[in-house]
Design a protein around this motif. Structure first.
Motif, short mmCIF file in Angstrom:
data_model
loop_
_atom_site.label_atom_id
_atom_site.label_comp_id
_atom_site.label_asym_id
_atom_site.label_seq_id
_atom_site.Cartn_x
_atom_site.Cartn_y
_atom_site.Cartn_z
N ASP A 172 25.47 47.18 53.53
CA ASP A 172 25.08 47.90 54.59
C ASP A 172 26.33 49.05 54.98
N ARG A 173 27.51 48.67 54.58
CA ARG A 173 28.66 49.68 54.90
C ARG A 173 29.03 50.31 53.41
N GLY A 174 28.47 50.18 52.50
CA GLY A 174 28.84 50.91 51.45
C GLY A 174 30.01 50.35 50.70
N TRP A 175 30.85 51.08 49.88
CA TRP A 175 31.98 50.78 49.06
C TRP A 175 33.22 50.66 50.04
N ALA A 176 33.98 49.42 49.66
CA ALA A 176 35.05 49.13 50.42
C ALA A 176 36.24 49.03 49.60
N TRP A 177 37.44 49.38 49.81
CA TRP A 177 38.47 49.03 48.85
C TRP A 177 39.46 48.03 49.12
N VAL A 178 39.86 47.10 48.29
CA VAL A 178 40.79 45.91 48.42
C VAL A 178 42.05 46.41 47.88
N ALA A 179 43.23 46.39 48.50
CA ALA A 179 44.48 46.84 48.25
C ALA A 179 45.11 46.01 47.24
N GLY A 180 45.79 46.80 46.04
CA GLY A 180 46.48 46.19 45.10
C GLY A 180 47.55 46.98 44.74
N ARG A 181 48.58 46.36 44.01
CA ARG A 181 49.83 46.98 43.91
C ARG A 181 49.96 47.45 42.38
N ARG A 182 49.13 46.84 41.35
CA ARG A 182 49.48 47.26 39.99
C ARG A 182 48.63 48.59 39.79
N TYR A 183 49.49 49.46 38.92
CA TYR A 183 48.75 50.59 38.30
C TYR A 183 47.79 50.37 36.99
N ALA A 184 46.60 51.13 37.05
CA ALA A 184 45.67 51.47 35.86
C ALA A 184 45.20 52.69 36.07
N GLY A 185 44.88 53.25 34.65
CA GLY A 185 44.29 54.64 34.58
C GLY A 185 43.25 54.53 35.13
N ALA A 186 42.35 53.41 35.40
CA ALA A 186 41.01 53.10 36.06
C ALA A 186 40.67 51.79 35.96
N TRP A 187 40.39 51.15 37.22
CA TRP A 187 40.05 49.64 37.06
C TRP A 187 38.70 49.59 36.79
N VAL A 188 38.13 49.63 35.71
CA VAL A 188 36.68 49.44 35.57
C VAL A 188 36.41 48.64 34.48
N ASP A 189 35.02 48.10 34.34
CA ASP A 189 34.33 47.23 33.25
C ASP A 189 33.35 48.22 32.57
N TRP A 190 33.25 48.11 31.39
CA TRP A 190 32.45 48.97 30.62
C TRP A 190 31.38 48.18 29.96
N ARG A 191 29.98 48.73 29.85
CA ARG A 191 29.23 48.58 28.95
C ARG A 191 28.84 49.54 27.94
N VAL A 192 28.42 49.27 26.77
CA VAL A 192 28.68 50.24 25.64
C VAL A 192 27.32 50.13 24.64
N PRO A 193 26.64 51.23 24.38
CA PRO A 193 25.55 51.03 23.24
C PRO A 193 25.45 50.05 22.31
N HIS A 194 24.40 49.65 22.14
CA HIS A 194 24.44 48.43 20.97
C HIS A 194 24.84 49.19 19.64
N SER A 195 25.72 48.60 19.00
CA SER A 195 26.34 49.13 17.87
C SER A 195 26.68 48.14 16.51
N SER A 196 26.54 48.35 15.39
CA SER A 196 26.94 47.58 14.40
C SER A 196 28.23 47.79 14.00
N GLY A 197 29.06 48.64 14.81
CA GLY A 197 30.46 48.92 14.40
C GLY A 197 30.32 50.43 13.81
N ALA A 198 29.71 51.04 13.40
CA ALA A 198 29.56 52.32 12.87
C ALA A 198 29.43 53.43 14.10
N ALA A 199 30.40 54.46 13.94
CA ALA A 199 30.47 55.33 15.04
C ALA A 199 28.83 55.96 15.04
N ALA A 200 28.34 56.21 16.15
CA ALA A 200 27.24 57.11 16.57
C ALA A 200 27.19 58.39 16.37
N PRO A 201 26.50 59.31 15.93
CA PRO A 201 26.42 60.65 15.40
C PRO A 201 26.80 61.26 16.85
#
Length: 321
Positions: free
Chosen positions: A138-167
Motif C-alpha cells: 500500500d505504501r509502494g517502494w521503500a529503501w533499506v539502507a546499506g553501505r556497500r556500493y554496486a553499479g546497481a543492486w538488481v537480479d536478472w531474468r534473461v531469454p531462454h538461450s542455448s548459449g549462442a547470441a541472439a541476432p
C-alpha cells in the motif's frame, strides 16, 4: 614479551631491560621495529553498517520520509511529489549503461559484466547504488539502507538461450528487479526513542540505536522490456505493461548479469557509464573505505595505500574499456 608493535623480543639475563627500552634510551638495537604498524582499509564496507542510515539521512530526507515499517524495519519512502505515480526502481527516472570489467581478488581476476544505473533523480546516487529496494504494497517502494556500493543492486531474468547470441533486433524479453535486502534495521530498546509504526509517523533514525537483523527475502517484483530496448534513454516508456508480463515471463530464466552479446548487442554499441556524471561521481567517492576516508566518511586510517585497481575512484575493479 611484545615490544613495539611488530617484533617479539626475548628479554634474557644479558639483554637490555624492559624499562630501558620503554624509556627509549639510545642503546643498541633490541629488535624493535622502527616503522609503525600499517593499518590498511578493508576493500569494501560492511553492508550492514549502521552508519549508512546516518550518512545518507540528510540526502534523502527532503525527498521522502523515514519511518519504521512493521515488516521491513526502518526504511525511507520517497514522496509521490519526487517520483510521480509510476515509479519503478531501476525502471523509470533513469537509464542503463554497461561496461566490461575485471574484478581483482586474491584468487586472481574474474570477468564481470557491470550494468550501471544512471539516475535522473537528485537522490538517485544514493538509493540506486547503496541499500536495497523492497515493495511494501500500500505504501509502494521503500529503501533499506546499506553501505556497500554496486553499479546497481538488481537480479536478472534473461531469454531462454542455448548459449549462442541472439541476432540483434530479435524480440527477446529481459527482466530485472531490485535485489531483496539481506538485512533490515530494527530499533533496539533503550533510553532512545521507541519505534513508530503508523503510516503517518516520521522517524529520525539518527536518534535511534539501530541493529541489523537478517532478512530472508525470497523474491522481488520484476520489470520486463524487450531486450533491444534495455539501453533506451526513455526506458520507462518501454517497459511492458502488467497485462503482458505474465505472457512473457515464462520465456525467461534467472541469471547473473548477462553479457550484452547474449542480448544481441555488440559491446561497443551500448552506452558506457558517463564518468563525468555528478551522481555517479558522488557514489564512487563513497564506495570504499580508502576513498571515503578522504572526505570524512570512512575510518580514520591515515593516507590510503597506492591503489592498483579502481572504479573511477574506488578500488574494486580495473576497467577493461
Amino acid at each position: 614479551m611484545l615490544l613495539g608493535c611488530a617484533e617479539q623480543v626475548d628479554i634474557g639475563p644479558g639483554s637490555k631491560t624492559a624499562a630501558a627500552i620503554e624509556r627509549g634510551l639510545e642503546e643498541d638495537s633490541v629488535g624493535v621495529s622502527a616503522r609503525p604498524p600499517v593499518r590498511r582499509a578493508p576493500p569494501q564496507f560492511d553492508d550492514a553498517d549502521s552508519d549508512s542510515v546516518r550518512l545518507f539521512h540528510d540526502v534523502l530526507a527532503p525527498y521522502g520520509r523515514w519511518t519504521d515499517d512493521a515488516r521491513l524495519g526502518v526504511v525511507w519512502i520517497p514522496s509521490r511529489e519526487s517520483i510521480g505515480e509510476s515509479f519503478v526502481p531501476y525502471g523509470t527516472h533513469g537509464r542503463w549503461t554497461y561496461r566490461e570489467v575485471v574484478a581483482v581478488t586474491e584468487a586472481g581476476q574474474t570477468p564481470v559484466h557491470e550494468y550501471v544505473w544512471v539516475s535522473e533523480l537528485p537522490w538517485g546516487w544514493v538509493a540506486f547504488h547503496y541499500g536495497r529496494w523492497a515493495y511494501t504494497g500500500d505504501r509502494g517502494w521503500a529503501w533499506v539502507a546499506g553501505r556497500r556500493y554496486a553499479g546497481a543492486w538488481v537480479d536478472w531474468r534473461v531469454p531462454h538461450s542455448s548459449g549462442a547470441a541472439a541476432p540483434r533486433g530479435e524480440d527477446g524479453v529481459i527482466g530485472w528487479g531490485p535485489t531483496p535486502p539481506a538485512h533490515v534495521w530494527r530499533i533496539a530498546p533503550g533510553p532512545r526513542p521507541t519505534r513508530a509504526r503508523t503510516a503517518e509517523a516520521v522517524l529520525d533514525p539518527r536518534d535511534a540505536r539501530l541493529v541489523p537483523v537478517p532478512y530472508a527475502a525470497f523474491a522481488t517484483p520484476y520489470t520486463y522490456a524487450l531486450a533491444r530496448e534495455l539501453f533506451s534513454p526513455d526506458l520507462g516508456a518501454k517497459l511492458l505493461p502488467a497485462a503482458s508480463v505474465l505472457a512473457v515471463a515464462h520465456a525467461t530464466d534467472p541469471s547473473v548479469a548477462p553479457s550484452v552479446e547474449r542480448l544481441g548487442f555488440r559491446a561497443h554499441d551500448v552506452p558506457a557509464p558517463p564518468m563525468m556524471d555528478r551522481g555517479l561521481q558522488q557514489a564512487w567517492m563513497l564506495a570504499t573505505p580508502a576513498t571515503a576516508s578522504a572526505i570524512g566518511a570512512g575510518p580514520e586510517l591515515g593516507p590510503p595505500p597506492r591503489l592498483r585497481t579502481w572504479v573511477a575512484g574506488g578500488m574494486r575493479y580495473a576497467v577493461m574499456r
